[in-house]
Design a protein around this motif. Structure first.
Motif, mmCIF file in Angstrom:
data_model
loop_
_atom_site.group_PDB
_atom_site.id
_atom_site.type_symbol
_atom_site.label_atom_id
_atom_site.label_comp_id
_atom_site.label_asym_id
_atom_site.label_seq_id
_atom_site.Cartn_x
_atom_site.Cartn_y
_atom_site.Cartn_z
ATOM 1 N N UNK A 48 1.922 4.761 -0.439
ATOM 2 C CA UNK A 48 3.472 4.573 -0.341
ATOM 3 C C UNK A 48 3.704 3.248 0.083
ATOM 4 N N UNK A 49 3.444 2.707 0.974
ATOM 5 C CA UNK A 49 4.349 1.267 1.092
ATOM 6 C C UNK A 49 3.583 0.143 0.287
ATOM 7 N N UNK A 95 2.490 0.181 -2.508
ATOM 8 C CA UNK A 95 3.256 0.540 -4.050
ATOM 9 C C UNK A 95 4.550 0.401 -4.173
ATOM 10 N N UNK A 96 5.232 0.703 -3.284
ATOM 11 C CA UNK A 96 6.350 -0.132 -2.840
ATOM 12 C C UNK A 96 6.319 -1.286 -2.980
ATOM 13 N N UNK A 97 5.695 -2.048 -2.270
ATOM 14 C CA UNK A 97 5.788 -3.571 -2.771
ATOM 15 C C UNK A 97 5.045 -4.163 -3.812
ATOM 16 N N UNK A 98 4.883 -3.258 -4.356
ATOM 17 C CA UNK A 98 4.332 -3.313 -6.203
ATOM 18 C C UNK A 98 5.525 -3.093 -7.246
ATOM 19 N N UNK A 99 6.535 -2.992 -6.111
ATOM 20 C CA UNK A 99 8.217 -2.413 -6.911
ATOM 21 C C UNK A 99 7.696 -0.384 -7.957
ATOM 22 N N UNK A 100 7.074 0.028 -7.501
ATOM 23 C CA UNK A 100 6.981 1.272 -7.633
ATOM 24 C C UNK A 100 8.470 2.153 -8.090
ATOM 25 N N UNK A 101 8.666 3.263 -8.350
ATOM 26 C CA UNK A 101 9.534 4.211 -8.364
ATOM 27 C C UNK A 101 10.051 4.337 -7.045
ATOM 28 N N UNK A 159 10.984 7.771 -6.801
ATOM 29 C CA UNK A 159 9.922 8.673 -7.410
ATOM 30 C C UNK A 159 8.390 8.788 -6.653
ATOM 31 N N UNK A 160 7.344 7.950 -7.886
ATOM 32 C CA UNK A 160 6.683 7.403 -7.533
ATOM 33 C C UNK A 160 6.426 7.201 -5.643
ATOM 34 N N UNK A 161 6.986 6.645 -4.581
ATOM 35 C CA UNK A 161 6.648 6.080 -3.311
ATOM 36 C C UNK A 161 6.611 7.662 -2.770
ATOM 37 N N UNK A 205 4.017 9.461 -0.806
ATOM 38 C CA UNK A 205 4.048 10.337 0.670
ATOM 39 C C UNK A 205 3.927 11.828 1.126
ATOM 40 N N UNK A 206 4.243 12.413 -0.334
ATOM 41 C CA UNK A 206 4.130 13.818 0.160
ATOM 42 C C UNK A 206 2.647 14.160 -0.058
ATOM 43 N N UNK A 207 1.828 12.701 -0.920
ATOM 44 C CA UNK A 207 -0.063 13.185 -0.967
ATOM 45 C C UNK A 207 -0.754 13.387 0.240
ATOM 46 N N UNK A 208 0.189 12.569 0.767
ATOM 47 C CA UNK A 208 -0.589 12.040 2.229
ATOM 48 C C UNK A 208 0.169 12.332 3.256
ATOM 49 N N UNK A 209 0.583 13.366 2.903
ATOM 50 C CA UNK A 209 1.481 14.139 4.343
ATOM 51 C C UNK A 209 0.703 15.239 5.247
ATOM 52 N N UNK A 210 1.029 14.762 6.845
ATOM 53 C CA UNK A 210 -0.103 15.377 7.552
ATOM 54 C C UNK A 210 1.173 15.579 8.861
ATOM 55 N N UNK A 211 1.094 16.609 10.088
ATOM 56 C CA UNK A 211 1.658 17.246 10.040
ATOM 57 C C UNK A 211 2.150 15.567 11.856
ATOM 58 N N UNK A 212 2.764 15.038 12.316
ATOM 59 C CA UNK A 212 3.126 14.903 13.023
ATOM 60 C C UNK A 212 1.975 13.715 12.641
#
Length: 168
Positions: A45-46, A48-54, A56-58, A62-69
């Protein structure tokens, strides 16, 4: 004080001085606030954000890579160690002309999220010769109802992983 915040790849620190008058003497305390290092849910996510993503994409990444704690990544651990060497390492102040010493820390406070606790342990490592009370405060935990990375492990698990911390 160590707490969590919005995802970034750098650790920043802020200093605030609180002053009070005790008798005729002015005393002060310095508050260090350090954000946790990069965690497992941050890298894609970081990038993609550095490349200017929206946004929503960010958040989708984050949701795709989400993990408990979410724990720290190797980069997150390196960020915390760099913070230690930049701000708290005793050898930082031991130059021939320097009279400064490593800052004295009276208390370490953290969110109960693993990435914040691990960052605190790396930024200000304590030993039996330099004991400092360490406490976790539930209200310091970031709150987002949707993602698992904002949810913490059970108290039993946290006590097992971080026995030097007070979770009461």
């Amino acid at each position: 004080v160590f707490s969590t915040g919005s995802p970034t790849t750098t650790i920043s620190s802020s200093m605030m001085t609180a002053a009070s008058v005790q008798g005729n003497t002015l005393t002060s305390k310095i508050l260090y606030i350090v954000r946790h290092g990069q965690a497992l849910h941050n890298p894609r996510a970081e990038a993609a954000k550095a490349k200017g993503c929206s946004m929503e994409e960010f958040f989708e990444l984050m949701r795709q890579d989400d993990v408990l704690d979410a724990e720290l990544t190797p980069l997150g651990r390196d960020q915390a160690k760099r913070c230690f060497h930049s701000y708290f390492a005793a050898d930082r102040f031991h130059h021939e002309k320097s009279t400064r010493r490593s800052p004295k820390v009276d208390l370490i406070v953290s969110s109960p999220l693993s990435r914040a606790i691990e960052t605190a342990n790396l930024v200000y490592p304590t030993t039996s010769s330099t004991p400092v009370p360490k406490i976790c405060i539930e209200d310091f935990r970031e709150v987002n109802g949707e993602l698992l990375n904002g949810k913490r492990r059970s108290k039993t698990e946290l006590l097992h992983l971080y026995p030097s911390w007070d979770f009461d």
